[in-house]
Design a protein around this motif. Sequence first.
Motif, PDB file in Angstrom:
ATOM      1  N   GLU A 188     -18.529 -21.354   5.904  1.00 33.88           N
ATOM      2  CA  GLU A 188     -18.738 -21.161   7.338  1.00 33.88           C
ATOM      3  C   GLU A 188     -17.532 -21.662   8.108  1.00 33.88           C
ATOM      4  O   GLU A 188     -16.902 -22.648   7.725  1.00 33.88           O
ATOM      5  N   ASP A 189     -17.231 -21.001   9.223  1.00 34.85           N
ATOM      6  CA  ASP A 189     -16.149 -21.472  10.080  1.00 34.85           C
ATOM      7  C   ASP A 189     -16.672 -22.588  10.998  1.00 34.85           C
ATOM      8  O   ASP A 189     -17.802 -23.045  10.844  1.00 34.85           O
ATOM      9  N   GLN A 190     -15.848 -23.004  11.952  1.00 31.00           N
ATOM     10  CA  GLN A 190     -16.231 -24.104  12.850  1.00 31.00           C
ATOM     11  C   GLN A 190     -17.478 -23.809  13.664  1.00 31.00           C
ATOM     12  O   GLN A 190     -18.197 -24.718  14.074  1.00 31.00           O
ATOM     13  N   ASN A 191     -17.736 -22.542  13.910  1.00 27.10           N
ATOM     14  CA  ASN A 191     -18.909 -22.137  14.699  1.00 27.10           C
ATOM     15  C   ASN A 191     -20.104 -21.789  13.819  1.00 27.10           C
ATOM     16  O   ASN A 191     -21.080 -21.222  14.302  1.00 27.10           O
ATOM     17  N   HIS A 192     -19.996 -22.095  12.557  1.00 26.84           N
ATOM     18  CA  HIS A 192     -21.031 -21.821  11.566  1.00 26.84           C
ATOM     19  C   HIS A 192     -21.250 -20.338  11.308  1.00 26.84           C
ATOM     20  O   HIS A 192     -22.300 -19.948  10.797  1.00 26.84           O
ATOM     21  N   GLY A 213     -14.040 -25.759   8.558  1.00 19.78           N
ATOM     22  CA  GLY A 213     -15.432 -25.353   8.671  1.00 19.78           C
ATOM     23  C   GLY A 213     -16.357 -26.155   7.789  1.00 19.78           C
ATOM     24  O   GLY A 213     -16.176 -27.364   7.611  1.00 19.78           O
TER      25      GLY A 213
END
Length: 102
Positions: free
Chosen positions: A7-11, A95
């Motif tokens: 997942e990236d920083q924003n999930h 992430g």
Amino acid sequence: MLTFYVEDQNHARVRRVADDAANSFPQLARARAAAGSRVLDVVDPYADAMFNFIQLDRLIVELKELLAEESLPGAQRAKAEEVLGAPTEARELSGYLFIVGD
């Protein structure tokens, strides 16, 4: 069977890796937990776990140490190599690695 989501920083989910039918990764995680792992001890085949960027660094180190061991069985070695790409990619994204048990 475990499913690993990068997942990236924003999930937002970027990539998915699934365990094999023999559940090689949970077997590996249980063996390491019994040996005192403070990273893989949270991986459970029936529960979810999430690693943040600090925990990802620890997971990456531990997986690399495992892969350096000669005694690691073939199926577990192959799965550990495949799974290692997931926390590495998540770390590059700053992430998360979300692990879903079934």
